[in-house]
Motif scaffolding. Structure first.
Motif, short mmCIF file in Angstrom:
data_model
loop_
_atom_site.label_atom_id
_atom_site.label_comp_id
_atom_site.label_asym_id
_atom_site.label_seq_id
_atom_site.Cartn_x
_atom_site.Cartn_y
_atom_site.Cartn_z
N VAL A 76 0.63 -1.23 0.04
CA VAL A 76 -0.04 0.09 0.02
C VAL A 76 0.88 1.22 -0.06
CG1 VAL A 76 -1.58 1.44 1.47
CG2 VAL A 76 -1.96 -1.18 0.97
N SER A 77 1.76 1.26 0.76
CA SER A 77 2.83 2.12 0.66
C SER A 77 3.45 2.56 -0.83
CB SER A 77 3.81 1.74 1.74
OG SER A 77 4.98 3.14 1.81
N MET A 78 3.82 1.60 -1.38
CA MET A 78 4.47 1.72 -2.57
C MET A 78 3.33 2.22 -3.56
SD MET A 78 6.22 -1.47 -4.75
CE MET A 78 7.12 -1.83 -3.09
N LEU A 79 2.09 1.79 -3.63
CA LEU A 79 1.04 2.41 -4.31
C LEU A 79 0.52 3.68 -4.12
CD1 LEU A 79 -1.07 -0.81 -4.34
CD2 LEU A 79 -0.09 0.00 -6.33
N SER A 88 -12.92 -9.55 7.32
CA SER A 88 -12.88 -8.99 6.05
C SER A 88 -14.66 -8.23 5.93
CB SER A 88 -13.32 -10.34 4.87
OG SER A 88 -12.10 -11.07 4.97
N GLY A 89 -15.33 -8.76 6.77
CA GLY A 89 -16.67 -8.21 6.75
C GLY A 89 -16.54 -6.93 7.28
N MET A 90 -15.77 -6.62 8.59
CA MET A 90 -15.49 -5.32 9.12
C MET A 90 -14.75 -4.56 7.98
SD MET A 90 -14.29 -5.81 13.07
CE MET A 90 -15.44 -6.61 14.26
N ALA A 91 -13.78 -4.98 7.41
CA ALA A 91 -13.12 -4.19 6.48
C ALA A 91 -13.90 -3.72 5.25
CB ALA A 91 -11.93 -4.89 5.85
N LYS A 92 -14.86 -4.44 4.88
CA LYS A 92 -15.67 -4.06 3.69
C LYS A 92 -16.77 -2.99 4.21
CE LYS A 92 -19.13 -6.06 0.49
NZ LYS A 92 -19.71 -7.05 -0.08
N ALA A 102 -8.51 -1.81 -5.23
CA ALA A 102 -8.80 -3.48 -5.33
C ALA A 102 -8.09 -4.06 -3.86
CB ALA A 102 -8.28 -4.24 -6.40
N VAL A 103 -6.97 -3.41 -3.44
CA VAL A 103 -6.17 -4.34 -2.33
C VAL A 103 -6.67 -3.65 -0.89
CG1 VAL A 103 -4.02 -2.87 -2.05
CG2 VAL A 103 -3.88 -5.21 -1.84
N MET A 104 -7.17 -2.44 -0.90
CA MET A 104 -7.61 -1.86 0.39
C MET A 104 -8.36 -2.63 1.41
SD MET A 104 -5.98 1.05 0.87
CE MET A 104 -6.93 1.43 2.42
N GLU A 105 -9.44 -3.34 0.81
CA GLU A 105 -10.23 -4.01 1.80
C GLU A 105 -9.24 -5.15 2.63
OE1 GLU A 105 -13.95 -5.71 0.41
OE2 GLU A 105 -14.61 -3.59 -0.09
N LYS A 123 -4.75 -5.50 8.73
CA LYS A 123 -4.46 -4.79 10.10
C LYS A 123 -5.38 -5.17 11.26
CE LYS A 123 -2.25 -1.37 10.06
NZ LYS A 123 -0.86 -0.99 10.50
N LEU A 124 -6.59 -5.56 10.70
CA LEU A 124 -7.55 -5.82 12.07
C LEU A 124 -7.16 -7.24 12.57
CD1 LEU A 124 -10.96 -4.96 10.37
CD2 LEU A 124 -9.85 -3.96 12.37
#
Length: 267
Positions: free
Chosen positions: A54-57, A135-139, A199-202, A208-209
């Motif tokens: 994510v840092s690279m992007l 995944s549910g929380m991230a979404k 696409a990768v954020m979720e 992280k969670l």
């Protein structure tokens, strides 16, 4: 005197029962530490790999247009609070709650039974927290942030530094900060950086969670182990003091009975 002796005897039994309980809980916590630490280290590695990606992007100019790099409604903070499933862990839970409540978040998402009970969240044990839960929380978090509902999103959890030191902290995960990092490798993103980032954020938030939950659980069992060791030591010292007082009272009662017998016999 007899009443005092009986009271002391009951107190000794009560403290002894507490001592056995603290020893048992300490042993259970000790047994969980190795497995919890192993899971924590794996989740840390995965989260670190996601952070690097994510840092690279986010260093790409095209990603400046992403909603993930823009703050939403000012003053609206979303906080994921990671606490324990049980008490008897020293100040572990209270330290997290103090840190979280200082932020005055408008939205609190909870992980851990104690956090769920405090903030009336859906019952979710941190020990059983899975990637599916994350995944549910991230979404949910990503959708709300892209819709501009939050100024920032953070994860309030406890950082494991060593067996002796665990520190409560807030890891602010959104909005993303633009970095000046450049990849040393010649990486080509298809179709482009912003599409990959979206696409990768979720996956990033979910990682992280999970990492925060695994680290938080490790901190909980370590804190409970030391709390039970301390409680056991205090209980042992109390038993010693009560036993000494009991023996003195018992000896005093015996002496008094002998004195009364001697006086009654007219010797």
């Amino acid at each position: 005197m007899g009443v005092d002796i009986k009271s002391l005897k009951n107190r000794i039994k009560s403290v002894d029962s507490t001592l056995h309980l603290t020893k048992a809980m300490g042993l259970v916590a000790s047994a969980k530490i190795r497995g919890a630490t192993r899971a924590m280290m794996k989740s840390r590695e995965y989260a670190s790999a996601l952070e690097n990606t994510v840092s690279m992007l986010s260093s790409a100019k095209s990603c400046e247009k992403s909603q993930y790099m823009k703050s939403g409604k000012k003053g609206n903070i979303c906080l994921v609070v990671v606490a324990g499933d049980r008490g008897l862990a020293g100040g572990y839970n209270s330290n997290i709650f103090k840190l979280a409540e200082a932020e005055n978040a408008v939205k609190i998402i909870t992980i851990g039974k104690r956090a769920c009970d405090r903030y009336n969240g859906k019952t979710l044990r941190v020990e059983d927290f899975t990637y599916s839960d994350a995944s549910g929380m991230a979404k949910e978090i990503c959708k709300a942030f892209k819709d501009g509902e939050y100024e920032k999103v953070g994860i309030a959890s406890t950082q494991y530094i060593s067996m002796m030191t665990q520190t409560p902290r807030i890891d602010w995960v959104l909005p993303l900060e633009k970095t000046e990092r450049k990849s040393k490798a010649d990486i080509v993103y298809e179709p482009d950086e912003i599409t990959i980032l979206e696409a990768v954020m979720e996956e990033y938030i979910a990682g992280k969670l999970v990492a925060a939950a695994k680290e938080g659980f490790t901190c909980e069992v370590v804190a409970r182990r030391f709390a039970m060791d301390s409680a056991g030591k205090n209980a042992g010292e109390m038993i010693d003091a009560l036993s000494l007082e009991y023996n003195r009272a018992r000896q005093g009662a015996i002496t008094q009975e002998i004195t009364e017998i001697v006086a009654g016999s007219g010797i």
